[in-house]
Design an enzyme around this catalytic site. Structure first.
Site, mmCIF file in Angstrom:
data_model
loop_
_atom_site.group_PDB
_atom_site.id
_atom_site.type_symbol
_atom_site.label_atom_id
_atom_site.label_comp_id
_atom_site.label_asym_id
_atom_site.label_seq_id
_atom_site.Cartn_x
_atom_site.Cartn_y
_atom_site.Cartn_z
ATOM 1 C CG HIS A 173 41.445 -11.276 -8.237
ATOM 2 N ND1 HIS A 173 41.560 -10.468 -9.343
ATOM 3 C CD2 HIS A 173 41.467 -10.449 -7.170
ATOM 4 C CE1 HIS A 173 41.663 -9.213 -8.954
ATOM 5 N NE2 HIS A 173 41.613 -9.169 -7.631
ATOM 6 C CG ASP A 387 40.894 -19.503 -15.096
ATOM 7 O OD1 ASP A 387 41.293 -18.812 -14.142
ATOM 8 O OD2 ASP A 387 41.528 -19.628 -16.167
HETATM 9 P P1 ADQ Z 1 45.592 -16.033 -13.430
HETATM 10 O O1 ADQ Z 1 45.325 -17.399 -12.934
HETATM 11 O O2 ADQ Z 1 46.980 -15.611 -13.418
HETATM 12 O O3 ADQ Z 1 44.738 -14.939 -12.653
HETATM 13 P P2 ADQ Z 1 44.509 -15.173 -16.134
HETATM 14 O O4 ADQ Z 1 43.232 -14.519 -15.857
HETATM 15 O O5 ADQ Z 1 44.470 -16.030 -17.323
HETATM 16 O O6 ADQ Z 1 45.003 -16.090 -14.936
HETATM 17 O O7 ADQ Z 1 45.598 -14.085 -16.326
HETATM 18 C C1 ADQ Z 1 46.871 -14.420 -16.783
HETATM 19 C C2 ADQ Z 1 47.561 -13.164 -17.286
HETATM 20 O O8 ADQ Z 1 48.943 -13.454 -17.470
HETATM 21 C C3 ADQ Z 1 47.035 -12.699 -18.618
HETATM 22 O O9 ADQ Z 1 46.966 -11.298 -18.610
HETATM 23 C C4 ADQ Z 1 48.096 -13.197 -19.623
HETATM 24 O O10 ADQ Z 1 48.243 -12.382 -20.747
HETATM 25 C C5 ADQ Z 1 49.343 -13.156 -18.789
HETATM 26 N N1 ADQ Z 1 50.301 -14.170 -19.242
HETATM 27 C C6 ADQ Z 1 50.123 -15.495 -19.286
HETATM 28 N N2 ADQ Z 1 51.212 -16.107 -19.764
HETATM 29 C C7 ADQ Z 1 52.095 -15.140 -20.012
HETATM 30 C C8 ADQ Z 1 53.440 -15.139 -20.514
HETATM 31 N N3 ADQ Z 1 54.101 -16.247 -20.832
HETATM 32 N N4 ADQ Z 1 54.036 -13.952 -20.636
HETATM 33 C C9 ADQ Z 1 53.410 -12.817 -20.305
HETATM 34 N N5 ADQ Z 1 52.177 -12.768 -19.835
HETATM 35 C C10 ADQ Z 1 51.524 -13.907 -19.682
HETATM 36 C C11 ADQ Z 1 43.812 -14.910 -11.548
HETATM 37 C C12 ADQ Z 1 42.644 -15.889 -11.658
HETATM 38 C C13 ADQ Z 1 41.920 -15.664 -12.988
HETATM 39 C C14 ADQ Z 1 41.459 -14.208 -13.081
HETATM 40 C C15 ADQ Z 1 42.602 -13.252 -12.784
HETATM 41 C C16 ADQ Z 1 42.131 -11.817 -12.657
HETATM 42 O O11 ADQ Z 1 43.097 -17.230 -11.565
HETATM 43 O O12 ADQ Z 1 40.816 -16.534 -13.099
HETATM 44 O O13 ADQ Z 1 40.994 -13.969 -14.380
HETATM 45 O O14 ADQ Z 1 43.250 -13.590 -11.566
HETATM 46 O O15 ADQ Z 1 41.133 -11.694 -11.701
#
Ligand code: ADQ
Length: 759
Positions: A173, A387
């Site tokens: 991921h 990311d």
């Molecule tokens: P993450 O680094 O966790 O994931 P991201 O892809 O942005 O990053 O996903 C974050 C998720 O958390 C989103 O669905 C967002 O809506 C949710 N979120 C963030 N802040 C929140 C809050 N305060 N309350 C509720 N929900 C919140 C890792 C990798 C990424 C990759 C994903 C999936 O680092 O690059 O996109 O896995 O493969």
């Protein structure tokens, strides 16, 4: 909400087993002391839920979130859950240590220094063993095990040692770093070997896949053909082929988009704006509080925009949601302190009375609140320094059914490869980021609509269900223990269904960005004994030229002939891309194509190949210097000696010298032509060329016409929306068959008509 229970049959074997660090549920203690399991939110869970529904029996193996004794396996939402036990010390060393303080920073461009501790590695090894031991026995014979993410990179090989009959997939991921960085990692080769236990390795971006392949080639020295790695047999285990592919993850786009119609959520979005004092613009950032997300850079840009008066805090507010994350790891604690200090400073200097300039929220929100936030935001800032994908960007787009809003997106987030209509920025360039924020804030509604329409098309079409299905389909077509059988969709001269072909053409012509490509001999021109006497169907060429002039259409001719020969016989304008020598020679590209994608990834260039090419070029230049009038042309993957302008016997002597030199280069493809000798350091196929052309032209789907066995490398890569057409008889992986070049002409003309109607 998940119902607690135990599997009726503990020996049950599962068709599909997902292995991830965490289970998809969190435990909650009820007032009476009993435990209740609640489905945990998150992209992976949502993605897999929809896939699990399509299999008879799915299982999930993962840690339940608390140290010590693991709960017994239980059933939830039609899935069997197998908790893995982790001791407190393992959580500290395997999870917080090796996974989050070694691998995470190393894989994210060493934004902070990775820490290397031998004790952590031992724990990573033993924890990975626990996951593998838990997963191996629960898969059905011939079943599928799908391992997720950087915490479990040793699991694929550990499972393979126990189960040779199952298909094993792995998806990363987060980014996979360039080999120069990856090489820092102590035990790097163990990690590579651990991953290579899988049959299919999936990455978010093409650059991640290429980095992985380059690391295997350089550090393990395994033979690599395009994106297929040949893993040598050990002991009784035979040689195997491992496929590496790019699968950009997505979100449950339909579900997110549908929630925006929910009256309560709409009301929440409106209330949010009212509570902010009905400012004219709301700018939003949503991230885990992680140093990879570029929150400090974003706040710096925002602070400067307020300082220099470009933004008036009276009518513009920024909301920064920063979800608590990994708070036991030092770098995360420091980051939190820094972010809160900066927010405090900005608010101290700029906040209007009674309202912040930066509304900072350090907590989690439920899904519905998140969507209300996206709906309320005029601009979303995704400024990650690195990311894997970034789902926030996609969630914002899916939340904007009204086609309003602007997305500022870091080019270092995987999402930037797909979300081309966003305002992309280099977050290290604070001035550039400031300019992009101002541009987003001033964007007229029509421009927002145009960009959002394109962004939505991408996100709605490529949702997480499509991602999971595509990965599993690829995995299914990889064969365990490496026996490979070519796909045959139409055998012998079995004709295809003309009604289905018409339907497929109609659907294809509605896709926004298309690549239409064709072989030359046998498709656009009848095969003749004398290759030089070939007579193309002029109307087929005319249809292709006209298609190339339509919006969103890229056209390419792909042939085994040399580029020069192909050009000579087709005389295509510069809007049509010519690819010769089965993909090894690429002609001039239209300016809007991403040349660098084509140059490197199509063509399988790696640092080692670069070196080889430099050596070959230098040797050819020495030959050219000794033979006046000859010269060396350099191409992305080849060096070419041209002898056309040499006097007397000079040309022939230079050619002979070059061919003699070629004998010392078994790995280089040497193609003598008319007064040229080409030395190509990569072996390409038409299939690889089409894949790369599709990427370079950002095509959502492609159509290919071919008649030859060499065209099967293209048909073998057909995705759900692509159309493959075999011209003439023979077993083929294409989905449709046409009789001859006359039928091919008819098809191209029909396609031109359909697409012109779209325009
Ligand atoms: P993450 O680094 O966790 O994931 P991201 O892809 O942005 O990053 O996903 C974050 C998720 O958390 C989103 O669905 C967002 O809506 C949710 N979120 C963030 N802040 C929140 C809050 N305060 N309350 C509720 N929900 C919140 C890792 C990798 C990424 C990759 C994903 C999936 O680092 O690059 O996109 O896995 O493969």
């Amino acid at each position: 909400m998940a119902a607690a229970g135990t599997p009726e049959d503990k020996d049950r074997r599962h068709e599909l087993v997902v292995v991830a660090n965490r289970l998809p549920v969190d435990s909650r203690t009820l007032p009476d002391g009993a435990t209740e399991w609640v489905t945990s939110p998150g992209g992976l869970v949502t993605a897999m839920e929809s896939v699990m529904r399509t299999v008879d029996s799915g299982a999930w193996v993962g840690w339940a979130g608390a140290p010590g004794e693991a709960p017994e396996p239980f059933e939830a939402d039609g899935m069997s859950l197998y908790p893995v036990r982790l001791e407190q010390e393992e959580i500290e060393r395997y999870y917080e240590g090796y996974s989050n303080a070694t691998l995470w920073p190393l894989y994210h461009d060493v934004i902070v220094d990775p820490a290397y501790h031998r004790g952590w590695w031992d724990s990573y090894l033993s924890a990975n063993r626990r996951f593998a031991d838990a997963a191996a026995p629960v898969a059905a014979p011939g079943g599928t095990i799908w391992v997720h993410d950087y915490q479990l990179q040793l699991v694929p090989t550990m499972i393979r040692e126990k189960r040779r009959d199952v298909r094993i997939g792995f998806f990363n991921h987060i980014p996979f770093p360039p080999v120069e960085l990856f090489s820092q990692l102590p035990k790097r080769n163990s990690i590579l070997r651990g991953l290579l236990g899988a049959d299919l390795l999936g990455f978010q971006r093409e650059s991640d896949s290429l980095n992985f392949v380059a690391a295997v080639r350089k550090l393990l020295g395994y033979h690599v053909d395009g994106m297929t790695i040949s893993v040598p047999g050990v002991g009784t285990a035979p040689r195997r082929e491992v496929q590496v592919r790019t699968f950009p993850i997505s979100i449950d786009s339909t579900a997110v988009s549908a929630l925006t119609e929910d009256p309560q959520i709409r009301e929440r979005a409106e209330r949010l704006r009212r509570d902010l004092g009905d400012v004219s613009k709301v700018v939003l950032g949503v991230d885990r509080l992680d140093y990879t997300k570029g929150i400090r850079h974003r706040l710096k840009a925002w602070g400067e925009l307020l300082d220099d008066g470009s933004i008036d805090p009276q009518d513009t507010v920024m909301i920064q949601v920063a979800t608590p994350s990994r708070e036991r790891v030092d770098a995360y604690r420091h980051l939190r302190d820094e972010v809160e200090l900066v927010v405090g400073r900005i608010n101290g200097e700029h906040a209007p009375l009674g309202r912040p300039a930066v509304d900072y929220q350090h907590r989690s929100f439920d899904r519905r609140d998140m969507i209300a936030l996206y709906m309320a935001a005029d601009v979303v800032l995704v400024t990650a320094l690195r990311d894997g994908m970034n789902l926030v960007a996609k969630e914002y787009v899916a939340s904007r059914r009204d086609l309003q809003g602007a997305l500022v997106l870091s080019e270092f987030a995987g999402a930037a490869d797909e979300l081309r209509a966003a305002l992309t920025v280099n977050p290290h360039d604070i001035d550039e980021m400031k300019a992009a924020i101002l541009k987003a804030l001033a964007m007229p509604p029509e421009e927002q609509e145009e960009a959002m329409r394109s962004l939505r098309h991408q996100v709605m079409e490529h949702d997480v269900q499509a991602w999971a299905h595509s990965f599993l389909e690829h995995l299914k077509s990889s064969s365990p223990e490496g026996e490979s059988s070519p796909v045959v969709r139409l055998s012998g001269d079995r004709p295809s269904d003309p009604v289905q072909l018409e339907q497929d053409l109609e659907a294809f012509s509605e896709v926004p960005r298309l690549l239409i490509a064709s072989d030359f001999d046998g498709v656009l021109a009848p095969i003749v004994a004398d290759r030089d006497a070939v007579v193309p169907e002029q109307e087929s060429l005319a249809a292709l030229r006209d298609l190339a002039d339509l919006t969103g259409v890229a056209v390419a001719l792909v042939s085994g002939r040399s580029l020069e020969d192909l050009d000579h016989h087709t005389k295509m304008p510069s809007s049509v891309v010519l690819v010769g020598s089965h993909g090894a020679e690429v002609g001039a590209l239209p300016p809007w194509m991403q040349a660098e994608v084509l140059d490197r990834s199509a063509l399988g260039m790696t640092p080692a190949k670069d070196e080889q090419l430099a050596t070959v070029t230098a040797a050819l230049r020495r030959i050219a210097r000794a033979h006046p009038g000859t010269e060396v042309e350099t191409k992305p993957t080849a060096a070419v000696l041209h002898t056309r302008n040499a006097k007397g016997r000079g040309g022939r002597n230079a050619t002979e010298a070059a061919l003699e030199y070629a004998e010392s280069l078994p790995e280089v493809t040497v193609t003598p032509g008319k007064e040229v000798v080409e030395f190509s350091v990569v072996h390409t196929s038409k299939g690889e060329a089409i894949e790369a052309l599709a990427r370079a032209s950002a095509a959502d789907a492609w159509l290919y016409l071919g008649d030859d066995v060499t065209d099967e490398s293209v048909f073998a890569r057909l995705g759900a929306r692509d159309v493959g057409i075999k011209v003439g008889a023979g077993d083929t992986a294409a989905t449709h068959r046409l009789e001859d070049t006359v039928a091919a002409r008819g098809l191209l003309q029909r396609l031109l008509q359909l697409r012109s109607e779209q325009a």
